[in-house]
Scaffold this motif. Sequence first.
Motif, PDB file in Angstrom:
ATOM      1  N   VAL A  65      55.277 -42.019   8.196  1.00 29.04           N
ATOM      2  CA  VAL A  65      56.387 -41.622   7.327  1.00 29.04           C
ATOM      3  C   VAL A  65      57.398 -42.762   7.343  1.00 29.04           C
ATOM      4  CG1 VAL A  65      58.289 -39.983   7.034  1.00 29.04           C
ATOM      5  CG2 VAL A  65      56.025 -39.154   7.727  1.00 29.04           C
ATOM      6  N   THR A  66      57.796 -43.220   6.188  1.00 25.23           N
ATOM      7  CA  THR A  66      58.769 -44.310   6.136  1.00 25.23           C
ATOM      8  C   THR A  66      60.161 -43.803   6.475  1.00 25.23           C
ATOM      9  OG1 THR A  66      59.369 -44.042   3.823  1.00 25.23           O
ATOM     10  CG2 THR A  66      57.407 -45.398   4.299  1.00 25.23           C
ATOM     11  N   ALA A  67      61.026 -44.723   6.887  1.00 24.99           N
ATOM     12  CA  ALA A  67      62.405 -44.352   7.198  1.00 24.99           C
ATOM     13  C   ALA A  67      63.103 -43.781   5.971  1.00 24.99           C
ATOM     14  CB  ALA A  67      63.163 -45.566   7.734  1.00 24.99           C
ATOM     15  N   ASP A  68      62.858 -44.379   4.800  1.00 22.46           N
ATOM     16  CA  ASP A  68      63.491 -43.883   3.573  1.00 22.46           C
ATOM     17  C   ASP A  68      63.009 -42.478   3.245  1.00 22.46           C
ATOM     18  OD1 ASP A  68      64.930 -46.203   3.275  1.00 22.46           O
ATOM     19  OD2 ASP A  68      63.606 -47.079   1.754  1.00 22.46           O
ATOM     20  N   GLU A  69      61.711 -42.237   3.449  1.00 22.81           N
ATOM     21  CA  GLU A  69      61.146 -40.916   3.167  1.00 22.81           C
ATOM     22  C   GLU A  69      61.767 -39.869   4.080  1.00 22.81           C
ATOM     23  OE1 GLU A  69      56.618 -39.364   2.175  1.00 22.81           O
ATOM     24  OE2 GLU A  69      56.901 -40.892   3.725  1.00 22.81           O
ATOM     25  N   LEU A  70      61.867 -40.173   5.359  1.00 20.16           N
ATOM     26  CA  LEU A  70      62.463 -39.220   6.287  1.00 20.16           C
ATOM     27  C   LEU A  70      63.933 -38.994   5.952  1.00 20.16           C
ATOM     28  CD1 LEU A  70      62.169 -37.479   8.804  1.00 20.16           C
ATOM     29  CD2 LEU A  70      62.726 -39.486  10.190  1.00 20.16           C
ATOM     30  N   ARG A  72      65.312 -39.126   3.081  1.00 17.84           N
ATOM     31  CA  ARG A  72      65.385 -38.304   1.873  1.00 17.84           C
ATOM     32  C   ARG A  72      65.081 -36.844   2.182  1.00 17.84           C
ATOM     33  NH1 ARG A  72      62.071 -40.937  -0.704  1.00 17.84           N
ATOM     34  NH2 ARG A  72      60.210 -39.633  -0.671  1.00 17.84           N
ATOM     35  N   TRP A  73      64.061 -36.595   2.988  1.00 18.36           N
ATOM     36  CA  TRP A  73      63.731 -35.217   3.360  1.00 18.36           C
ATOM     37  C   TRP A  73      64.909 -34.539   4.050  1.00 18.36           C
ATOM     38  CZ3 TRP A  73      58.398 -36.307   6.095  1.00 18.36           C
ATOM     39  CH2 TRP A  73      57.432 -36.574   5.122  1.00 18.36           C
ATOM     40  N   VAL A  74      65.552 -35.253   4.951  1.00 22.31           N
ATOM     41  CA  VAL A  74      66.670 -34.667   5.698  1.00 22.31           C
ATOM     42  C   VAL A  74      67.872 -34.448   4.779  1.00 22.31           C
ATOM     43  CG1 VAL A  74      68.309 -35.060   7.579  1.00 22.31           C
ATOM     44  CG2 VAL A  74      65.884 -35.602   7.904  1.00 22.31           C
ATOM     45  N   ALA A  75      68.175 -35.432   3.950  1.00 20.22           N
ATOM     46  CA  ALA A  75      69.331 -35.322   3.060  1.00 20.22           C
ATOM     47  C   ALA A  75      69.183 -34.175   2.072  1.00 20.22           C
ATOM     48  CB  ALA A  75      69.545 -36.635   2.311  1.00 20.22           C
ATOM     49  N   THR A  76      67.955 -33.962   1.576  1.00 17.17           N
ATOM     50  CA  THR A  76      67.722 -32.907   0.576  1.00 17.17           C
ATOM     51  C   THR A  76      67.211 -31.618   1.195  1.00 17.17           C
ATOM     52  OG1 THR A  76      65.442 -33.648   0.165  1.00 17.17           O
ATOM     53  CG2 THR A  76      67.200 -34.645  -1.179  1.00 17.17           C
ATOM     54  N   GLN A  77      67.009 -31.637   2.523  1.00 19.55           N
ATOM     55  CA  GLN A  77      66.462 -30.488   3.245  1.00 19.55           C
ATOM     56  C   GLN A  77      65.144 -30.022   2.611  1.00 19.55           C
ATOM     57  OE1 GLN A  77      67.763 -28.707   6.422  1.00 19.55           O
ATOM     58  NE2 GLN A  77      67.812 -30.958   6.256  1.00 19.55           N
ATOM     59  N   ASP A  78      64.255 -30.973   2.432  1.00 17.15           N
ATOM     60  CA  ASP A  78      62.933 -30.701   1.860  1.00 17.15           C
ATOM     61  C   ASP A  78      61.997 -30.248   2.986  1.00 17.15           C
ATOM     62  OD1 ASP A  78      60.571 -30.579   0.483  1.00 17.15           O
ATOM     63  OD2 ASP A  78      60.815 -32.521  -0.529  1.00 17.15           O
ATOM     64  N   THR A  79      62.163 -29.005   3.398  1.00 18.49           N
ATOM     65  CA  THR A  79      61.393 -28.463   4.514  1.00 18.49           C
ATOM     66  C   THR A  79      59.902 -28.454   4.215  1.00 18.49           C
ATOM     67  OG1 THR A  79      63.257 -27.090   5.209  1.00 18.49           O
ATOM     68  CG2 THR A  79      61.068 -26.442   5.968  1.00 18.49           C
ATOM     69  N   ALA A  80      59.536 -28.127   2.979  1.00 17.10           N
ATOM     70  CA  ALA A  80      58.110 -28.077   2.625  1.00 17.10           C
ATOM     71  C   ALA A  80      57.455 -29.441   2.842  1.00 17.10           C
ATOM     72  CB  ALA A  80      57.952 -27.622   1.183  1.00 17.10           C
ATOM     73  N   PRO A 118      74.776 -31.083   9.033  1.00 12.33           N
ATOM     74  CA  PRO A 118      75.475 -32.346   8.789  1.00 12.33           C
ATOM     75  C   PRO A 118      76.553 -32.655   9.830  1.00 12.33           C
ATOM     76  CG  PRO A 118      75.186 -31.143   6.742  1.00 12.33           C
ATOM     77  CD  PRO A 118      74.761 -30.219   7.841  1.00 12.33           C
ATOM     78  N   ARG A 119      77.131 -31.612  10.429  1.00 15.23           N
ATOM     79  CA  ARG A 119      78.164 -31.826  11.444  1.00 15.23           C
ATOM     80  C   ARG A 119      77.583 -31.905  12.853  1.00 15.23           C
ATOM     81  NH1 ARG A 119      82.052 -26.917  12.456  1.00 15.23           N
ATOM     82  NH2 ARG A 119      80.210 -26.332  13.691  1.00 15.23           N
ATOM     83  N   ASP A 120      76.624 -31.016  13.181  1.00 13.98           N
ATOM     84  CA  ASP A 120      76.199 -30.831  14.568  1.00 13.98           C
ATOM     85  C   ASP A 120      74.761 -31.264  14.842  1.00 13.98           C
ATOM     86  OD1 ASP A 120      78.683 -29.664  15.151  1.00 13.98           O
ATOM     87  OD2 ASP A 120      77.977 -27.688  14.501  1.00 13.98           O
ATOM     88  N   GLY A 121      74.087 -31.813  13.850  1.00 17.04           N
ATOM     89  CA  GLY A 121      72.659 -32.064  14.019  1.00 17.04           C
ATOM     90  C   GLY A 121      72.279 -33.459  14.426  1.00 17.04           C
ATOM     91  N   HIS A 122      73.251 -34.301  14.850  1.00 14.65           N
ATOM     92  CA  HIS A 122      72.925 -35.709  15.085  1.00 14.65           C
ATOM     93  C   HIS A 122      73.554 -36.262  16.366  1.00 14.65           C
ATOM     94  CE1 HIS A 122      76.943 -36.155  13.460  1.00 14.65           C
ATOM     95  NE2 HIS A 122      76.553 -35.561  12.335  1.00 14.65           N
ATOM     96  N   LEU A 123      73.956 -35.373  17.286  1.00 19.86           N
ATOM     97  CA  LEU A 123      74.502 -35.775  18.595  1.00 19.86           C
ATOM     98  C   LEU A 123      75.770 -36.615  18.475  1.00 19.86           C
ATOM     99  CD1 LEU A 123      71.109 -36.719  20.327  1.00 19.86           C
ATOM    100  CD2 LEU A 123      72.371 -34.557  20.503  1.00 19.86           C
ATOM    101  N   GLY A 124      76.485 -36.446  17.357  1.00 19.26           N
ATOM    102  CA  GLY A 124      77.711 -37.198  17.147  1.00 19.26           C
ATOM    103  C   GLY A 124      77.486 -38.643  16.762  1.00 19.26           C
ATOM    104  N   LEU A 125      76.241 -38.999  16.459  1.00 22.13           N
ATOM    105  CA  LEU A 125      75.910 -40.388  16.146  1.00 22.13           C
ATOM    106  C   LEU A 125      75.820 -40.658  14.653  1.00 22.13           C
ATOM    107  CD1 LEU A 125      73.036 -40.848  18.770  1.00 22.13           C
ATOM    108  CD2 LEU A 125      75.419 -41.573  18.989  1.00 22.13           C
ATOM    109  N   GLY A 126      75.778 -39.596  13.847  1.00 25.69           N
ATOM    110  CA  GLY A 126      75.446 -39.723  12.430  1.00 25.69           C
ATOM    111  C   GLY A 126      73.935 -39.767  12.269  1.00 25.69           C
ATOM    112  N   HIS A 127      73.446 -39.140  11.195  1.00 22.52           N
ATOM    113  CA  HIS A 127      71.993 -39.080  11.023  1.00 22.52           C
ATOM    114  C   HIS A 127      71.374 -40.468  10.821  1.00 22.52           C
ATOM    115  CE1 HIS A 127      71.942 -34.590  10.542  1.00 22.52           C
ATOM    116  NE2 HIS A 127      70.783 -34.797  11.135  1.00 22.52           N
ATOM    117  N   ALA A 128      72.121 -41.403  10.239  1.00 22.85           N
ATOM    118  CA  ALA A 128      71.555 -42.740  10.022  1.00 22.85           C
ATOM    119  C   ALA A 128      71.117 -43.367  11.341  1.00 22.85           C
ATOM    120  CB  ALA A 128      72.582 -43.635   9.326  1.00 22.85           C
ATOM    121  N   THR A 129      71.901 -43.128  12.392  1.00 22.90           N
ATOM    122  CA  THR A 129      71.524 -43.644  13.712  1.00 22.90           C
ATOM    123  C   THR A 129      70.554 -42.705  14.420  1.00 22.90           C
ATOM    124  OG1 THR A 129      73.620 -44.814  13.983  1.00 22.90           O
ATOM    125  CG2 THR A 129      72.405 -44.278  15.993  1.00 22.90           C
ATOM    126  N   ALA A 130      70.844 -41.403  14.401  1.00 23.69           N
ATOM    127  CA  ALA A 130      70.044 -40.450  15.166  1.00 23.69           C
ATOM    128  C   ALA A 130      68.583 -40.438  14.735  1.00 23.69           C
ATOM    129  CB  ALA A 130      70.644 -39.050  15.039  1.00 23.69           C
TER     130      ALA A 130
END
Length: 359
Positions: free
Chosen positions: A169-174, A176-184, A240-252
């Motif tokens: 899975v590419t970083a961009d793909e992951l 995008r999935w997280v940003a759009t919450q594409d669970t499927a 978006p607030r609590d899901g990234h250990l305070g690092l931001g999703h870009a880093t986490a």
Amino acid sequence: MTTRPAADPTAADPTAGPTADASADVRPTHPVTLPANQPPERFYRGGARIAEFRGEPVTSERVPEDWVGSTTTLFGEPTLGLSPLPRGDLLADAVAADPVHWLGAEHVAASGPDTALLVKLLDAGERLPVHAHPDVPFAGEHLGLAHGKTEAWIALADADVHLAFARDVTADELDRWVATQDTAAMLGAMHRLHVRTGDAVLVPAGLPHAIGAGAFVVELQEPTDLSILLEWDGFAIDGPRDGHLGLGHATALRAVDRRGWSSDEVAGLVQADASTVGSLLPGGAAFFRADRVRGDDRWEPSFAVVVVTAGTGTLVAADGTRTPLRAGATLVVPHAAGSLDVVAGADLELVRCRPPLPA
């Protein structure tokens, strides 16, 4: 799953020798039977089977975890998650006050007063969100911690789990999935594994996973509460607030293993089944040890967390002090308890969880 019987015949036997009084001392020289320790209002449902297992009433639909023998807090919390001893003292404080008593001199010389272990009972009343945990290098670099969160599950019930990506899975793909919450898309890219009662599954840090509804497990892990959420839509959590250990999703999200795992590699994470007695998780030995005990046994001195999964029995110390065992009981064993004999009663089965051997 076996529910707790109404009484332990060994405990009632007046000829059986003195019974351990765990409330008397924060420096016990015998195993200590622990009360439940269930952090309230978690973001996913569960807890009824923990109550059934322990023989206690159901108090909430959102207490899906019992932190057993814990010296670890929930992420960002000062005390929540720490296990109390029977008279109310915190195990963490007792260990800090006398680490050699609890952990042994060899462990303390190698790891300091760190128990290096967290054990939980986990009852998934619904499927957990897709998430991952950082490894030691990531946790050290970004959070200043000595531990990541490799974990393992010892199944007490059958359930399906999603585990690892089945293709790269590419970083961009992951992202995008997280940003759009594409669970499927997330779940569709993962392996689905049916875990059977008695299986022991190793989950290396970084590996995306989602425990399925109906899972009931003894969970061993490094002593942290570090979760990176890939999914949160529909759960009682602000991702978006609590899901990234305070690092931001870009880093986490850099901590997530995006490699495609083969079916054989995923199958290799199941390291034992219901027939296995003795060591269950050889691949996780750098992080924790777990042994399944059935019948009589002899234990060398060691700090341990014990979950009795079936039957009855007794732990007998060198001085003759006897600690009753029954299905649903959880115990912490100080190193100072010395060698112990397991005397099995009817259908005794337990899991003995220990820190890794000192390096």
